[in-house]
Design an enzyme around this catalytic site. Structure first.
Site, PDB file in Angstrom:
ATOM      1  CD  GLU A 130       9.807  20.348   0.484  1.00 17.62           C
ATOM      2  OE1 GLU A 130       9.316  19.226   0.632  1.00 17.62           O
ATOM      3  OE2 GLU A 130      10.661  20.613  -0.374  1.00 17.62           O
ATOM      4  CD  GLU A 150       1.582  10.874  -0.581  1.00 24.22           C
ATOM      5  OE1 GLU A 150       1.845  11.021   0.626  1.00 24.22           O
ATOM      6  OE2 GLU A 150       1.990  11.624  -1.465  1.00 24.22           O
ATOM      7  CG  HIS A 186       2.050   1.391  20.439  1.00 25.96           C
ATOM      8  ND1 HIS A 186       2.527   0.842  21.608  1.00 25.96           N
ATOM      9  CD2 HIS A 186       2.443   0.585  19.441  1.00 25.96           C
ATOM     10  CE1 HIS A 186       3.184  -0.264  21.312  1.00 25.96           C
ATOM     11  NE2 HIS A 186       3.150  -0.447  20.015  1.00 25.96           N
TER      12      HIS A 186
END
Lengths: 293, 386
Positions: A97, A209, A246
């Protein structure tokens, strides 16, 4: 090889440190052929009964390795994946990871010119229960042989779903943990295609998810599937909290929310579970209704 | 990791992005001095990790050096509360003093990672200064996109396409192309996760400037971005979260409820919050312990949860894979014995070494609520409070 692994899988482990060694032993005890470990500079040694080689290519030449399982630390993991690609390993599974996103983008670019399939990174790996083939870190005790395949972005939710299935008497063909990172080798839709083609899988649990659009892409594929799908989206109640500015939101728009994903999956004909504790029992009902259990 | 506006501008300027003349000040005196150096009207801008600073009173125009000092006095030490910070707000420890610019047009420019395409994408729009999400939703044709090929790199024709698409023709075309290329280069070489220039301004005297800038760096790449890591401002991060990071726990987020959670795996941790909500409660935090390979790591995590004044019950939900449940169990026992988690504690163990883990709990003689499934565990934690 619809479930990516079978009786003929010969696993080489890249990164034979403590985690690599421990999982190598669990794989071997489960009945999987782990043919070698790769740690540069330690070639020729033997650790826990596993021969160690300096390169993946040596493991391919000498032991016909055809699956690579990667535990190499994040700063060097992209290099390890590309080494496996270079050695033409057909199935590459990366557990590591926290690999930098830029590294994974470059890996993806190279994969487009290769026949190798990458699972992960940041995933629990793959298991084919009937073939006793495990290339991953999942606890084997919770699995029982059967005909339900599990696909998940999250590792621990694979175990959770499998455990629930086993407890209601529903066995599993196997599981594919596709990984929790924004950039992964094989997405949920592609994993669904593998299980749709797998003769030992009759139904699928899909665990997604919040964030991104992978579940919507999976929903598109579900429309074409012959096998029933039970789906759960984790994070439905998570606060919006850490907004990343954004620019990220433009790509997914409102698609990243659990509601958007649930409704896309429902429209595609999946059985959407809202309470994470209901995955096993819902699958049991689906199988009963279809005369599969 | 987020950069402040002034840090983002410094970084972009190093790559050749034109920015307004300005300097950073931490005292009113420094602010007045900076304003005198720039000359004329200046803007005093609060430096905090949030947008919408103007609406919250964090951005003001000063017409003289003296006024710049007075305004800096008001803004420095402020706790800036915006719609992005939550009610606790963020402290302002520095202000950016910048030349006031006369705006002719405002444009939008950003770079983000498109996960599905597995490439960074440059997003541009003529509608700068606006809520860009709203523009994207209502008029998608007003948004331009060009992908950065991670192998071949960003190409000149793409920068030209964006510059022309933004209406930057004539004398502005070359500077615009150069600005966009500089932004792409800064993003790739800094392991950017988000870079946003909103707005890019065309001034009345015909200059192109990055009037505001946001820049975030991929946390997974900090090991090779050491000079950027030094720019990190810890005062902008939640206290509990810093405490967690110092204890080696990367994945902790403080939430509003009263049930402290220790879970392994981000997916299970999110689902545990879902299950708590469905049982009628609210979590005090999100904590993914990952592969906790020592009881000490578990104790550190439980210390953070146990000392959180909001926490009235603790829920430990572990499904071991690489993480071993016996190690977690030992950590919970040690934390209880050290008095770190006096709150009622619910524990659910499954997966790797679960028998050894449960045996440790049995032998401990501690008062722990044990649960089998995790929906039951969530219910038990909610019940422990009510």
């Amino acid at each position: 090889m619809s479930l990516l692994l079978d009786e003929n899988s010969k696993v080489v482990i890249q990164g034979f440190g403590s985690a690599g060694q421990r999982e190598a032993i669990i794989c071997r005890d489960y009945g999987t052929s782990v043919v070698a470990g790769v740690t540069p500079g330690k070639g020729g040694q033997e650790i826990e009964g596993f021969p160690i080689r300096n390169t993946v290519q040596e493991a391919v030449d000498e032991f016909n390795a055809n699956v690579s399982l990667i535990f190499v630390p994040a700063p060097f993991a992209a290099d390890a994946i590309l080494e496996a690609v270079g050695a033409q390993i057909p199935v590459i599974i990366c557990i590591t990871e926290n690999i930098p996103v830029l590294d994974m983008m470059r890996v993806k670019r190279v994969l487009t010119t290769s026949d190798s399939i990458l699972i992960g990174p940041n995933c629990p790996g793959v298991i084919n229960v009937g073939a006793h083939a495990r290339a991953g870190i999942m606890p084997v005790d919770v699995y029982t042989e059967g005909n339900v395949g599990v696909i998940s972005r999250s590792g621990t939710l694979v175990y959770e779903a499998v455990d629930q299935l086993t407890k209601v008497g529903v066995g599993q063909s196997g599981s594919i943990g596709v990984g929790g990172d924004p950039i992964i080798g094989t997405n949920q839709a592609q994993a669904l295609a593998l299980l749709e083609d797998d003769p030992n899988t009759a139904a699928v649990v899909l665990i997604g998810e919040i964030g991104g659009t992978a579940e919507q892409e999976a929903a598109e594929f579900i429309k074409t599937m012959s096998k029933p799908v039970v789906a759960f989206i984790a994070g439905a109640t998570a606060p919006p909290g850490r907004r990343m500015g954004h620019a990220g939101a433009i790509i997914a728009g409102a698609a990243g929310t659990a509601e958007a994903k649930q409704s896309a999956l429902r429209e595609a004909g999946a059985h959407v579970v809202e309470n994470p504790g209901d995955i096993g029992s819902t699958m049991l009902n689906v199988l009963k209704n279809q005369g599969l259990a | 990791m987020k950069l402040h506006e002034y840090q983002a501008k410094e970084l972009l300027a190093e790559y050749g992005v034109p920015v307004p003349a300005g300097s950073i000040a931490t005292t009113p005196e420094e602010a007045a001095e900076a304003a005198a150096g720039i000359g004329g009207a200046v803007v005093v801008k609060a430096q905090a990790h949030t947008g919408a600073r103007g609406k919250a009173g964090g951005v003001k125009v000063a017409n003289s050096a003296e006024e710049a000092g007075t305004i800096a006095q008001e803004i420095l030490g402020m706790n800036l509360v915006t719609n992005q910070t939550g009610p606790s707000g963020l402290p302002v420890n520095s202000v950016l003093i910048e030349e006031a610019i006369e705006i002719d047009r405002e444009l939008y420019l950003s770079v983000a990672i498109d996960g599905s395409a597995a490439m960074p994408v440059i997003i541009a729009s003529q509608e700068g200064g606006m809520d860009i999400e709203e523009v994207a939703a209502q008029r998608p044709e007003a948004i331009l996109r060009e992908y950065i090929d991670p192998a071949a790199g960003f190409q000149g024709f793409q920068a030209r396409a964006l510059a022309f698409g933004l209406g930057l023709t004539g004398d502005l075309n070359r500077p615009a192309t150069s600005l966009i290329e500089s932004l792409a280069k800064a993003f790739m070489e800094s392991d950017g996760s988000i870079a946003e220039i909103n707005p890019v301004v065309v001034t009345k005297d015909g200059r192109l400037l990055a009037a505001d800038a946001k820049f975030s760096i991929d946390d997974s790449a900090m090991f090779r971005q050491k000079s950027l890591d030094e720019k990190r401002d810890r005062t902008q991060e939640a206290e509990k979260e810093l405490e967690a990071q110092d204890a080696g726990i990367q994945n902790y987020i403080k939430l509003d409820g009263n049930i402290g959670c220790l879970v392994n795996g981000a997916g299970l941790a999110m689902s545990t919050l879902d299950a708590i909500k469905m049982a009628g409660g609210d979590a005090a935090n999100f904590l993914d312990i990952g592969t906790a390979n020592s009881p000490e790591a578990v104790v550190s995590a439980l210390r953070i949860i146990g000392t959180d004044p909001d926490v009235e019950a603790v829920l430990v939900n572990i499904f071991g894979g690489l993480a071993r449940t016996d190690i977690i169990a030992q950590g919970v026992i040690d934390a209880k014995n050290q008095g770190l988690i006096p709150q009622p504690t619910v524990i659910r163990l499954a997966g790797s070494n679960v028998n050894e883990g449960n045996e440790l709990l049995d032998k401990s003689g501690l008062e722990l609520v044990r649960a089998d499934g995790f929906a039951q565990a969530a219910q038990a934690a909610v019940d422990a409070i009510s």
